[in-house]
Design an enzyme around this catalytic site. Structure first.
Site, PDB file in Angstrom:
ATOM      1  NE  ARG A  11      34.885  37.808  34.837  1.00  0.00           N
ATOM      2  CZ  ARG A  11      34.955  36.710  35.598  1.00  0.00           C
ATOM      3  NH1 ARG A  11      36.133  36.196  35.938  1.00  0.00           N
ATOM      4  NH2 ARG A  11      33.862  36.116  36.019  1.00  0.00           N
ATOM      5  CG  LEU A  66      28.968  31.481  29.310  1.00  0.00           C
ATOM      6  CD1 LEU A  66      27.732  31.810  30.129  1.00  0.00           C
ATOM      7  CD2 LEU A  66      28.636  31.345  27.839  1.00  0.00           C
ATOM      8  N   PRO A  67      33.582  33.354  28.554  1.00  0.00           N
ATOM      9  CG  PRO A  67      35.250  33.131  26.947  1.00  0.00           C
ATOM     10  CD  PRO A  67      34.038  32.458  27.506  1.00  0.00           C
ATOM     11  CG  HIS A  68      32.338  38.031  30.921  1.00  0.00           C
ATOM     12  ND1 HIS A  68      32.189  36.741  31.400  1.00  0.00           N
ATOM     13  CD2 HIS A  68      32.380  38.816  32.014  1.00  0.00           C
ATOM     14  CE1 HIS A  68      32.140  36.759  32.716  1.00  0.00           C
ATOM     15  NE2 HIS A  68      32.261  38.004  33.117  1.00  0.00           N
ATOM     16  CB  ALA A  69      36.983  41.219  28.418  1.00  0.00           C
TER      17      ALA A  69
END
Length: 154
Positions: free
Chosen positions: A50, A64-67
């Protein structure tokens, strides 16, 4: 939807420092494994994938890392407070110290977006960020994040 339904108390951690963005993503993977039983290497791989699309450092010391993850049942989150900020390729080029990672099922459509919007709105609140930065007790950090602050997902 509120953060208390996404973030377990054991998914909140304070870390003195991370040597790099990559190390921080590994810390998030380990935290997701401890709190939710997720496969840490798969979490790290998904977060890195991501990040390769564009950094998730949103500015003002927040990332705000997201996956999306195969086999995950519900949207979940993990929060890390860094005592020493780390470079995260943020849009404002400032290092980050508040990191909220969001993990969603592979096929989560609108729920993932609602959760991401909720987390984003929460961290746009300067008062919440200030409270988070002035505490190092994970239980207090969890309470701050999950308190009903009138921040609701659409």
């Amino acid at each position: 939807m509120n953060l208390s339904g996404i973030l377990k108390p054991e998914a909140v951690k304070v870390i003195g420092a991370a040597s790099s963005k990559k190390r921080l993503l590994h810390d998030l993977g380990e935290l997701a494994q401890q709190a939710y039983g997720l496969d840490a290497p798969l979490v790290v791989e998904a977060l890195q994938e991501r990040e390769s699309l564009g950094p998730t450092g949103v500015g003002h010391g927040v990332a705000l890392p997201h996956a999306r993850l195969q086999g995950l049942g519900d949207v979940t989150g993990a929060f890390i407070l860094l005592e020493k900020p780390v470079d995260f390729d943020s849009v404002d080029r400032q290092p980050v110290d508040l990191v909220f990672a969001l993990f969603a099922p592979q096929d989560a459509g609108v729920e993932h977006l609602k959760a991401l919007a909720l987390v984003s709105r929460t961290f746009r609140d300067a008062g919440i960020c200030k409270k988070l930065r002035s505490n190092t007790d994970p239980a207090i950090l969890h309470a701050i994040l999950t308190a009903d602050q009138g921040v609701q997902a659409a």
